[in-house]
Scaffold this active site. Structure first.
Site, PDB file in Angstrom:
ATOM      1  N   SER A 173       4.920 -50.235  32.023  1.00  0.00           N
ATOM      2  CA  SER A 173       5.860 -50.660  30.992  1.00  0.00           C
ATOM      3  C   SER A 173       7.031 -51.491  31.505  1.00  0.00           C
ATOM      4  O   SER A 173       7.752 -52.080  30.712  1.00  0.00           O
ATOM      5  CB  SER A 173       6.401 -49.444  30.229  1.00  0.00           C
ATOM      6  N   LYS A 229      17.186 -49.883  27.964  1.00  0.00           N
ATOM      7  CA  LYS A 229      16.085 -49.606  27.053  1.00  0.00           C
ATOM      8  C   LYS A 229      16.489 -48.491  26.097  1.00  0.00           C
ATOM      9  O   LYS A 229      17.196 -47.544  26.477  1.00  0.00           O
ATOM     10  CB  LYS A 229      14.848 -49.218  27.869  1.00  0.00           C
ATOM     11  N   SER A 252       5.911 -51.178  27.512  1.00  0.00           N
ATOM     12  CA  SER A 252       6.722 -50.891  26.343  1.00  0.00           C
ATOM     13  C   SER A 252       8.142 -51.455  26.409  1.00  0.00           C
ATOM     14  O   SER A 252       8.868 -51.460  25.401  1.00  0.00           O
ATOM     15  CB  SER A 252       6.818 -49.371  26.130  1.00  0.00           C
TER      16      SER A 252
END
Length: 447
Positions: free
Chosen positions: A178, A76, A154
């Protein structure tokens, strides 16, 4: 679907190589008409090939650094990687200094022989559950690509990369769902550990209190293998359980209400399968789950702490995703007294839930109460966006506030809209909860 166990056997037997796996991942990322360009903000093609070739040489010499040696993984965009700028999905950080060292989670993966394939897209500064990013584009959910559905956030790019076979594992973060939300909406497995289990240094923070670091992968076993490495746990495999005799709490509360019909059908079918397999499922009231308005008032911990993190950039808030900027500014109004009250409320919640869960192996509930909406639906207006955002975050956030751990497992029928089953435990019960989730996964697969 790639799994760590199968690929490790194939690599050991010479049926494939790390270089071949990397080329397959890169081909999927670069597929014309695919989502690679939106799922990834940076692709490490040359470095991944070099690392894969090194891994293959080591394996031929009898060296295997871990069970994930030579397997391609994505990171990420909020994790520090030496030599990269950590943008956290934002354009305002593009000119920040490059990281001088890997985040501890990244360093542990690198030392284990993982091959980094690239950095995945995300909601700006990890502040959102829908998965939209107006700066770099929104990767489309693997389900119903023609419509174009949200990926969840996210860790949006992480979930799409995982679902599309662009990585064996995608490293994500979870503050209010997330990891688990995108995993559920995209049909993969996600694992949120107890927050203190995996170091969070070197990961751009959203909430110092609630952030946790974990994997999205293709099975519970895959998540467990990476979780052990990330946590520096010497015992890689959780104990082996069967569903028979396991005791599950079904929390009668808002967590089970207002479910999409597809979610309700998949969840009920999963419970039926577990009951037939000999699991004991007890439904009882959990009023603590109905107090989310108190737990997250004004944005809660994340709102207050995000404002603290971004306060030096307040003059540039107009350059943020407007919906992210709006949520960050809400935290400005949280008083010191209100912030401290969150701690008292959380301590009470943890005490109550630990007592309630003492006789159970896990809590079961839908990961997300809805299937992924169309991007056009969620992005139509601010009211639409915030409604979908709260719906996607609703159940997941309870476990972050509990300081617990949880896995999201796909539980839908093949070809149907993805639905996640969440298997939740209290703080520190990570290995037990992973073992229970693996038993559930096996029971559902046999059905």
């Amino acid at each position: 679907m790639w799994t760590v166990a199968q690929l490790a056997r194939d690599l050991d037997a010479g049926r494939t190589s790390s270089r071949e796996l990397v080329e397959q991942a890169l081909a999927r990322i670069g597929e014309r008409g695919g989502e690679g360009a939106r799922a990834f903000l940076k692709v490490y093609a040359d470095a991944a090939r070099a690392d894969a070739e090194n891994s293959d040489r080591l394996r031929k010499l009898g060296v295997r650094r871990s069970a994930v040696e030579g397997l391609p993984v994505s990171l990420k965009d909020l994790f520090d990687v030496a030599g990269d700028v950590t943008r956290a999905g934002s354009k305002i950080r593009s000119n920040e200094p490059k990281a001088i060292q890997d985040a501890p989670a990244v360093a542990r993966l690198r030392a284990a022989g993982a091959v980094f394939i690239g950095r995945t897209n995300m909601v700006e500064f990890a502040f959102g559950g829908v998965g939209l990013n107006p700066h770099y584009g929104t990767p489309r959910n693997p389900y119903d690509r023609k419509t174009g559905r949200v990926p969840g956030g996210s860790s949006s790019g992480a979930a799409v990369a995982q679902a599309d076979g662009m990585a064996v594992m995608s490293l994500g973060s979870d503050t209010r769902g997330s990891i688990r939300g995108p995993a559920a909406l995209c049909g993969v497995t996600g694992w949120k550990p107890t927050a203190r289990r995996v170091p969070r240094e070197g990961a751009f923070p959203l909430s110092f209190t609630l952030d946790s670091v974990g994997p999205l992968a293709n099975s519970v076993g895959c998540c467990a293998a990476y979780d052990a490495l990330l946590a520096a746990d010497p015992i890689a495999a959780p104990p082996g359980f069967e569903a028979k005799g396991l005791r599950f709490l079904l929390p009668r509360s808002s967590a089970l209400e207002d479910l999409d019909k597809d979610v309700a059908a998949a969840f009920d079918s999963s419970l039926s399968t577990l009951s037939k397999a000999g699991a004991v499922i007890r439904e009882q009231p959990v009023p603590q789950f109905d107090r989310q308005g108190e737990y997250f008032r004004g944005g809660g911990y994340a709102g207050a702490e995000a404002y603290h993190i971004h306060r030096a950039s307040e003059q540039r808030i107009g350059e943020y995703d407007p919906r992210v900027g709006r949520r960050i500014l809400l935290g400005k109004s949280i008083t010191a007294s209100e912030y401290l009250a969150f701690g008292d409320l959380r301590a009470e919640f943890i005490r109550d839930m630990e007592a309630l869960c003492a006789g159970f192996d896990a809590i079961l509930m839908p990961t997300v109460p809805c299937v992924a909406p169309a991007i056009a639906q969620a992005d139509a207006a601010d009211d639409d966006y915030f409604r979908w955002n709260m719906r996607i975050l609703r159940n997941n956030g309870l476990i972050n506030f509990l300081d617990g751990c949880a896995a999201s497992l796909p539980c839908h029928e093949p070809g149907a809209a993805p639905v996640g089953l969440m298997v939740c435990g209290i703080a520190g019960s990570d290995r037990h909860t992973l073992a229970v989730a693996a038993a559930i996964e096996r029971a559902l697969a046999r059905d």
